[in-house]
Enzyme design. Structure first.
Site, PDB file in Angstrom:
ATOM      1  N   ARG A 199     -14.282 -11.961   3.247  1.00  0.00           N
ATOM      2  CA  ARG A 199     -13.261 -10.466   3.400  1.00  0.00           C
ATOM      3  C   ARG A 199     -13.561  -9.238   2.106  1.00  0.00           C
ATOM      4  NH1 ARG A 199     -11.911 -13.064   6.961  1.00  0.00           N
ATOM      5  NH2 ARG A 199      -9.655 -13.434   7.555  1.00  0.00           N
TER       6      ARG A 199
ATOM      7  N   THR B  48      11.877  -4.468   4.194  1.00  0.00           N
ATOM      8  CA  THR B  48      12.082  -6.215   5.164  1.00  0.00           C
ATOM      9  C   THR B  48      11.874  -7.450   3.875  1.00  0.00           C
ATOM     10  OG1 THR B  48       9.808  -6.366   5.476  1.00  0.00           O
ATOM     11  CG2 THR B  48      11.126  -5.331   7.408  1.00  0.00           C
TER      12      THR B  48
ATOM     13  N   THR C 255      -6.384  -0.436  10.176  1.00  0.00           N
ATOM     14  CA  THR C 255      -6.739  -2.519   9.105  1.00  0.00           C
ATOM     15  C   THR C 255      -8.007  -2.493  10.002  1.00  0.00           C
ATOM     16  OG1 THR C 255      -6.763  -4.608   9.559  1.00  0.00           O
ATOM     17  CG2 THR C 255      -5.527  -3.236  11.072  1.00  0.00           C
ATOM     18  N   ASP C 256      -9.436  -2.572   9.989  1.00  0.00           N
ATOM     19  CA  ASP C 256     -10.854  -3.127  10.660  1.00  0.00           C
ATOM     20  C   ASP C 256     -10.485  -4.477  11.041  1.00  0.00           C
ATOM     21  OD1 ASP C 256      -9.639  -5.172   8.178  1.00  0.00           O
ATOM     22  OD2 ASP C 256     -11.916  -4.890   7.236  1.00  0.00           O
ATOM     23  N   GLU C 257      -9.183  -5.197  11.045  1.00  0.00           N
ATOM     24  CA  GLU C 257      -8.996  -6.436  11.988  1.00  0.00           C
ATOM     25  C   GLU C 257      -8.756  -6.197  13.720  1.00  0.00           C
ATOM     26  OE1 GLU C 257      -6.422  -9.423  10.017  1.00  0.00           O
ATOM     27  OE2 GLU C 257      -6.689  -8.411   8.302  1.00  0.00           O
TER      28      GLU C 257
ATOM     29  N   TYR D 185      -8.176 -22.161   3.284  1.00  0.00           N
ATOM     30  CA  TYR D 185      -8.407 -22.346   4.109  1.00  0.00           C
ATOM     31  C   TYR D 185      -9.418 -22.855   4.602  1.00  0.00           C
ATOM     32  CZ  TYR D 185      -3.837 -19.462   4.606  1.00  0.00           C
ATOM     33  OH  TYR D 185      -2.157 -19.164   4.474  1.00  0.00           O
TER      34      TYR D 185
ATOM     35  N   ALA E 164      -3.795  -7.773  17.255  1.00  0.00           N
ATOM     36  CA  ALA E 164      -3.913  -7.166  18.266  1.00  0.00           C
ATOM     37  C   ALA E 164      -3.013  -6.184  18.413  1.00  0.00           C
ATOM     38  CB  ALA E 164      -3.374  -8.524  19.381  1.00  0.00           C
ATOM     39  N   SER E 165      -1.759  -6.633  18.095  1.00  0.00           N
ATOM     40  CA  SER E 165      -0.309  -5.389  17.523  1.00  0.00           C
ATOM     41  C   SER E 165      -1.210  -3.946  16.912  1.00  0.00           C
ATOM     42  CB  SER E 165       0.472  -6.211  16.750  1.00  0.00           C
ATOM     43  OG  SER E 165       0.863  -5.957  15.644  1.00  0.00           O
ATOM     44  N   LYS E 166      -1.808  -3.716  16.167  1.00  0.00           N
ATOM     45  CA  LYS E 166      -2.324  -2.941  15.053  1.00  0.00           C
ATOM     46  C   LYS E 166      -3.391  -2.084  16.467  1.00  0.00           C
ATOM     47  CE  LYS E 166      -1.980  -1.947  11.389  1.00  0.00           C
ATOM     48  NZ  LYS E 166      -0.771  -0.686  11.152  1.00  0.00           N
TER      49      LYS E 166
ATOM     50  N   TYR F 293      -1.790 -10.338  14.964  1.00  0.00           N
ATOM     51  CA  TYR F 293      -1.118  -8.662  13.925  1.00  0.00           C
ATOM     52  C   TYR F 293      -2.455  -7.674  14.365  1.00  0.00           C
ATOM     53  CZ  TYR F 293      -2.357  -6.643   9.891  1.00  0.00           C
ATOM     54  OH  TYR F 293      -3.094  -5.356   8.977  1.00  0.00           O
TER      55      TYR F 293
ATOM     56  N   ILE G  87       0.981  -1.253   0.192  1.00  0.00           N
ATOM     57  CA  ILE G  87      -0.216   0.087   0.107  1.00  0.00           C
ATOM     58  C   ILE G  87       1.144   1.348  -0.260  1.00  0.00           C
ATOM     59  CG2 ILE G  87      -1.661   1.525   1.048  1.00  0.00           C
ATOM     60  CD1 ILE G  87      -2.650  -1.132   3.050  1.00  0.00           C
TER      61      ILE G  87
HETATM   62  P1  NAD Z   1       3.333  -4.992   3.618  1.00  0.00           P
HETATM   63  O1  NAD Z   1       3.914  -5.450   4.720  1.00  0.00           O
HETATM   64  O2  NAD Z   1       3.791  -4.360   2.265  1.00  0.00           O
HETATM   65  O3  NAD Z   1       4.223  -3.771   3.845  1.00  0.00           O
HETATM   66  C1  NAD Z   1       4.838  -2.767   4.827  1.00  0.00           C
HETATM   67  C2  NAD Z   1       6.433  -2.178   4.313  1.00  0.00           C
HETATM   68  O4  NAD Z   1       6.697  -1.738   6.261  1.00  0.00           O
HETATM   69  C3  NAD Z   1       7.194  -2.673   3.567  1.00  0.00           C
HETATM   70  O5  NAD Z   1       7.688  -2.061   2.676  1.00  0.00           O
HETATM   71  C4  NAD Z   1       8.291  -3.614   5.368  1.00  0.00           C
HETATM   72  O6  NAD Z   1       9.622  -2.729   4.561  1.00  0.00           O
HETATM   73  C5  NAD Z   1       7.677  -1.805   6.039  1.00  0.00           C
HETATM   74  N1  NAD Z   1       8.783  -2.561   7.297  1.00  0.00           N
HETATM   75  C6  NAD Z   1       8.042  -2.782   8.024  1.00  0.00           C
HETATM   76  N2  NAD Z   1       8.780  -3.792   9.185  1.00  0.00           N
HETATM   77  C7  NAD Z   1       9.570  -2.137   9.230  1.00  0.00           C
HETATM   78  C8  NAD Z   1      10.529  -0.974  10.471  1.00  0.00           C
HETATM   79  N3  NAD Z   1      10.600  -2.275  11.484  1.00  0.00           N
HETATM   80  N4  NAD Z   1      10.832  -0.521   9.736  1.00  0.00           N
HETATM   81  C9  NAD Z   1      10.652   0.113   8.822  1.00  0.00           C
HETATM   82  N5  NAD Z   1      10.430   0.078   7.707  1.00  0.00           N
HETATM   83  C10 NAD Z   1       9.192  -1.484   8.440  1.00  0.00           C
HETATM   84  O7  NAD Z   1       2.111  -4.270   3.729  1.00  0.00           O
HETATM   85  P2  NAD Z   1       0.533  -3.315   3.677  1.00  0.00           P
HETATM   86  O8  NAD Z   1      -0.367  -4.311   3.477  1.00  0.00           O
HETATM   87  O9  NAD Z   1       1.256  -2.527   2.542  1.00  0.00           O
HETATM   88  O10 NAD Z   1       0.165  -2.773   4.549  1.00  0.00           O
HETATM   89  C11 NAD Z   1       1.101  -1.204   5.323  1.00  0.00           C
HETATM   90  C12 NAD Z   1       0.203  -0.285   6.103  1.00  0.00           C
HETATM   91  O11 NAD Z   1      -1.820  -1.208   5.857  1.00  0.00           O
HETATM   92  C13 NAD Z   1       0.106  -1.353   7.626  1.00  0.00           C
HETATM   93  O12 NAD Z   1       0.121  -0.289   8.507  1.00  0.00           O
HETATM   94  C14 NAD Z   1      -0.966  -2.436   7.407  1.00  0.00           C
HETATM   95  O13 NAD Z   1      -1.355  -2.901   8.892  1.00  0.00           O
HETATM   96  C15 NAD Z   1      -2.450  -1.465   6.678  1.00  0.00           C
HETATM   97  N6  NAD Z   1      -3.217  -2.305   6.349  1.00  0.00           N
HETATM   98  C16 NAD Z   1      -2.912  -2.941   5.645  1.00  0.00           C
HETATM   99  C17 NAD Z   1      -4.244  -3.329   4.778  1.00  0.00           C
HETATM  100  C18 NAD Z   1      -3.668  -4.849   3.789  1.00  0.00           C
HETATM  101  O14 NAD Z   1      -4.703  -4.988   3.116  1.00  0.00           O
HETATM  102  N7  NAD Z   1      -2.823  -4.952   3.262  1.00  0.00           N
HETATM  103  C19 NAD Z   1      -5.749  -3.255   4.899  1.00  0.00           C
HETATM  104  C20 NAD Z   1      -5.667  -1.974   5.940  1.00  0.00           C
HETATM  105  C21 NAD Z   1      -4.543  -1.897   6.352  1.00  0.00           C
HETATM  106  P1  TYD Z   2      -4.691 -13.094   3.544  1.00  0.00           P
HETATM  107  O1  TYD Z   2      -4.342 -12.434   2.188  1.00  0.00           O
HETATM  108  O2  TYD Z   2      -3.144 -13.441   4.181  1.00  0.00           O
HETATM  109  O3  TYD Z   2      -5.489 -11.171   4.614  1.00  0.00           O
HETATM  110  P2  TYD Z   2      -6.791 -11.626   5.921  1.00  0.00           P
HETATM  111  O4  TYD Z   2      -5.901 -12.580   6.380  1.00  0.00           O
HETATM  112  O5  TYD Z   2      -5.591 -10.168   6.220  1.00  0.00           O
HETATM  113  O6  TYD Z   2      -7.101 -11.485   5.984  1.00  0.00           O
HETATM  114  O7  TYD Z   2      -5.778 -13.712   3.722  1.00  0.00           O
HETATM  115  C1  TYD Z   2      -7.165 -13.129   3.031  1.00  0.00           C
HETATM  116  C2  TYD Z   2      -8.280 -14.298   3.355  1.00  0.00           C
HETATM  117  O8  TYD Z   2      -8.092 -15.369   2.670  1.00  0.00           O
HETATM  118  C3  TYD Z   2      -8.348 -14.958   4.597  1.00  0.00           C
HETATM  119  O9  TYD Z   2      -9.328 -15.446   5.185  1.00  0.00           O
HETATM  120  C4  TYD Z   2      -7.165 -16.426   5.024  1.00  0.00           C
HETATM  121  C5  TYD Z   2      -7.919 -16.650   3.553  1.00  0.00           C
HETATM  122  N1  TYD Z   2      -6.250 -17.299   2.562  1.00  0.00           N
HETATM  123  C6  TYD Z   2      -6.628 -18.589   2.236  1.00  0.00           C
HETATM  124  O10 TYD Z   2      -7.093 -19.409   2.418  1.00  0.00           O
HETATM  125  N2  TYD Z   2      -5.455 -19.894   1.759  1.00  0.00           N
HETATM  126  C7  TYD Z   2      -4.201 -19.147   1.750  1.00  0.00           C
HETATM  127  O11 TYD Z   2      -3.369 -19.396   1.557  1.00  0.00           O
HETATM  128  C8  TYD Z   2      -4.250 -16.829   1.878  1.00  0.00           C
HETATM  129  C9  TYD Z   2      -2.753 -16.764   1.679  1.00  0.00           C
HETATM  130  C10 TYD Z   2      -5.390 -17.126   2.849  1.00  0.00           C
END
Ligand code: NAD
Ligand code: TYD
Length: 351
Positions: A221, A38, A132-134, A214, A159-161, A157, A14
């Site tokens: 979602r 990372t 996140t909505d989680e 799974y 819980a930490s958010k 995850y 994102i």
């Molecule tokens: P991602 O895992 O793709 O990217 C995380 C980025 O943070 C990476 O570039 C990584 O190198 C960097 N990073 C991780 N640990 C770090 C540290 N200790 N110091 C500096 N940089 C660090 O994550 P994403 O899916 O792009 O999510 C971004 C944010 O949006 C997160 O806070 C996540 O909780 C939130 N979010 C994600 C989703 C989703 O569907 N992916 C939905 C809602 C909210």
């Molecule tokens: P994921 O993309 O890991 O996002 P989140 O757990 O944050 O919602 O998973 C989306 C949904 O898909 C979740 O219900 C778990 C399921 N899932 C599978 O069924 N198989 C997979 O290999 C993965 C990664 C996720």
């Protein structure tokens, strides 16, 4: 004088879309992307804007107090958009501590650094925490998460958010820090790391590998195209009310199995396979422990008070996503082979 805006996690999924949007849309901002790179951080995501004069990259860990203080002292960012996090639920189940470290300690470090440079003079400043909505836990068959839904995180995850959200609000209450928070539903789109459902399924279909679903595949979602999330972040960063929270979502609830079947159908078409061929790869596997059943966002506060609505339907977004992955085979190959980890060395050696 340019305004310095610091975006954390800008090399991730994102974050890279947010950095691109800000760099292209706001030439008067200097965008500083702070990222530890990372396994989830990939500078190739930003190749197209890496040479723009209003973009700067700083490789640093948000948990490293000295590095964070140095960067804040150097750039004195008036705005922070904080996305850096450990983001994968399955990894949080095997290694919860790394989630506490980055998502909780890292966030508090950033809050401290922001507080310390502005020393109470917060006029015109803003710390935007992306969440996140989680954090709201799991829904039954009906209902939606609103901004006032009580927090009830169910995975390490989430819980930490949730903890990081609480710290952000605590800093607003205690130190009068100007904060805003958003809680978004599941994103999908280009540059998504193939450990998450949608890119993993695309990758496996392409390579004729089993698709792990799974449990029964009936978990729900609420999917949002990543560029629409980046657009919402832009609007909330500029126009959201300080001290408030906004839920972001696209009203696209789908069962996992439905998403998987849709991907199979589109991929069969695009790859010239027989209809139904890829569905044969579906393999139901042991469920994730503590698997949240359903997420669904009520985004009416955002859509009712700020100028934002999703720009694409799920059907349009998922098609665009498949096309992007098929056209960017090299990106996917580099990520799955680990080759992308060398990119930083090539691009930034000597810095
Ligand atoms: P991602 O895992 O793709 O990217 C995380 C980025 O943070 C990476 O570039 C990584 O190198 C960097 N990073 C991780 N640990 C770090 C540290 N200790 N110091 C500096 N940089 C660090 O994550 P994403 O899916 O792009 O999510 C971004 C944010 O949006 C997160 O806070 C996540 O909780 C939130 N979010 C994600 C989703 C989703 O569907 N992916 C939905 C809602 C909210
Ligand atoms: P994921 O993309 O890991 O996002 P989140 O757990 O944050 O919602 O998973 C989306 C949904 O898909 C979740 O219900 C778990 C399921 N899932 C599978 O069924 N198989 C997979 O290999 C993965 C990664 C996720």
């Amino acid at each position: 004088m340019k305004k310095n805006i610091l975006i954390t996690g800008g090399a991730g999924f994102i974050g890279s879309h947010v950095v691109r949007l800000f760099v292209n849309q706001y030439p008067d901002y200097q965008i500083i992307n702070l990222d530890a790179l990372t396994y989830a951080g990939n500078l190739e995501n930003l190749r197209d804007i890496a040479d723009k004069p209003n973009y700067t990259f700083e490789k640093a860990d948000i948990c490293d107090i000295e590095a964070v203080e140095r960067i804040f002292a150097q750039y004195r960012p008036e705005g922070v958009i904080h996305l850096a996090a450990e983001s994968h639920v399955d990894r949080s189940i095997t290694d919860p501590l790394s989630f506490v470290r980055t998502n909780v300690l890292g966030t508090v470090n950033l809050l401290n650094a922001f507080k310390n440079i502005w020393k109470g003079n917060f006029e015109g400043k803003r710390f935007y925490h992306v969440s996140t909505d989680e954090v709201f836990g799991s829904l039954g068959e009906t209902g939606f998460f609103t901004e006032s839904t009580p927090y009830d995180p169910q995975s390490p995850y989430s819980a930490s958010k949730a903890s990081s959200d609480h710290f952000v609000r605590a800093y607003a209450n205690t130190y009068h820090m100007p904060v805003v928070i958003s809680n978004c539903s599941n994103n999908y789109g280009p540059n998504h790391f193939p450990e998450k459902l949608i890119p993993l399924v695309i990758h496996n279909i392409k390579n004729r590998k089993p698709i792990p679903v799974y449990g029964k595949g009936d978990n729900v979602r609420d999917w949002l195209y990543v560029i629409d999330h980046a657009r919402a972040i832009d609007v909330i960063f500029h126009q959201g009310n300080l001290g408030e929270t906004y839920n972001i979502g696209g009203l696209n609830e789908k069962q996992n199995i439905e998403v998987v079947r849709t991907l199979c159908r589109i991929m069969d078409e695009k790859l010239g396979r027989q209809p139904g061929e890829s569905e044969q790869l579906i393999s139901f596997v042991t469920d994730r422990p503590g698997h949240d059943h359903r997420y669904a966002i009520d985004a009416s506060k955002l859509t009712g008070t700020l100028p934002w609505k999703p720009s694409v339907t799920f059907e349009e977004g998922i098609e665009k996503t498949v096309v992007w992955y098929l056209e960017n085979e090299e990106w996917l190959n580099n990520v799955t082979s680990g080759e992308y980890l060398k990119y930083y060395e090539t691009m930034y050696s000597g810095r």
